[in-house]
Design an enzyme around this catalytic site. Sequence first.
Site, PDB file in Angstrom:
ATOM      1  CG  ASN A 234      -0.198  -0.053   2.515  1.00 11.88           C
ATOM      2  OD1 ASN A 234       0.477   0.891   2.884  1.00 11.88           O
ATOM      3  ND2 ASN A 234      -0.280  -1.193   3.225  1.00 11.88           N
ATOM      4  NE  ARG A 235      -1.607   4.993  -4.316  1.00 11.28           N
ATOM      5  CZ  ARG A 235      -0.973   5.001  -5.488  1.00 11.28           C
ATOM      6  NH1 ARG A 235       0.278   5.398  -5.540  1.00 11.28           N
ATOM      7  NH2 ARG A 235      -1.587   4.612  -6.583  1.00 11.28           N
TER       8      ARG A 235
END
Length: 451
Positions: A234-235
């Site tokens: 994920n970011r």
Amino acid sequence: MTSGSEPRSRGPEAGAGQGRGRHVVLGVSGSIAAYKAPALVRLLRRAGHEVRVVPTAAALRFIGAPALAAVSAHPVSTGLFDDPQAVEHVAVGQWAELVLVAPASADLLARLAAGRADDLLTATVLTTTAPVVLAPAMHTQMWLNPATVDNVATLRRRGLRVIDPASGPLTGADSGVGRLPEPEDVVAQALDLLGGPAGSDAGAEGGEDLRGRHVVVSAGGTREPLDPVRFLGNRSSGRQGVALAAAAARAGARVTLVAAYVGQDVLADLPAQVGVRQVGTAVEMEAAVRQAAAQADAVVMAAAVADYRPARAQATKIKKHTLPRGDVPEGGGERPAEEPPPVITLVENPDVLAGLVQDPPRAGLVVMGFAAETGDEDGDVLAHGAAKARRKGAHLLAVNAVGENLGFGDVPNAVVVLDAQGHEVARARGSKQQVAQALVGLLARYLPGRS
Ligand code: CTP
């Protein structure tokens, strides 16, 4: 006009968090925006504060005293002579820990700038030593008139905070600057003055609140491997967790940072005394956090933990045509029916936060979580946050709105902190460092006292 009575004793309203309620006087003056006063009262009370409303006589042409008394749960008085024995103009000013005047009309700004004390509100502003925030609302031409401009400059010079009005449709057919900003914005800006430098009511002073304590902070995003070169991730940048670890260390705590993927540039912001344990996956994160928490006073779960992982991480690199095939998609997809699409089967990861609450590795462990939410047809950001708070049961859950450039990347954050029942206990806003400092201050107040 309803007669006033002696202000009630100190103490938060029911539902306020941990005895942190402050005394807020909400002044309301004669503007059409006075109809927003009940919304302001509700927001202030929901944040745990006790509110007394002091309207001017003109305000009562727009909103009734009974409505204001009902939403604030306090009698409402306007004049200096409603209850002379109570010496209200002094008593209310002394009771106040914050005075917010919203809306503040052009006339009220002029009277305050002139130092008038001809009604309870102006007298309260003159007698109080609490911070005063004014939220003007008026027609554009009144706001831009040199008389108002001078009055605002005078009031700001004297240390009163004057919030800039918003632009948009005005009461008549025209539009321009002069609108009262949204109640949430007015309340957030006013509550900034109650907190420390973090611009929050979460109460961090950056002091040595955590001396002798051990705090575990998780940060960054887990990476769930598919094969030696690929992962589901994920970011998350890890910046908020690193800022929390740094703030806890500055407050005197021994800090262990359990870092899933966090960039080297972000880790460079950590004070040298913070111990770092690097992990990759959610399962590794759970093991490392639980191990460190067994000697800790508090755990702050700021990491973005993947909810699922591939059921099988292959030891060698997956070749293009070797993934298992799933069902043929309806309509056939882009490929011929005899060639179904490749499928990655996922299994659920442990919920580290919920596990810490349900089965704490140490008695008395205080657990704080984070929830990045968006509103949707099922509820707004806070409704989703409250449901998550109740589901996970953490002592504190810091909820922030994401999307529309809010909350992600290196932009200012705003969080609302909920307790395990989903009740709001604090707000904090500012840079990630400022939010972290506020949250650490709040955490310190939740730690059980040492015997
Ligand atoms: N969290 C955790 N373990 C997980 C997932 C989340 O400990 N497997 C923690 C996060 O570190 C955070 C909090 O739970 O403190 C909320 O994370 P979030 O991803 O918002 O929660 P989810 O349960 O995954 O909810 P959603 O359905 O909204 O994804």
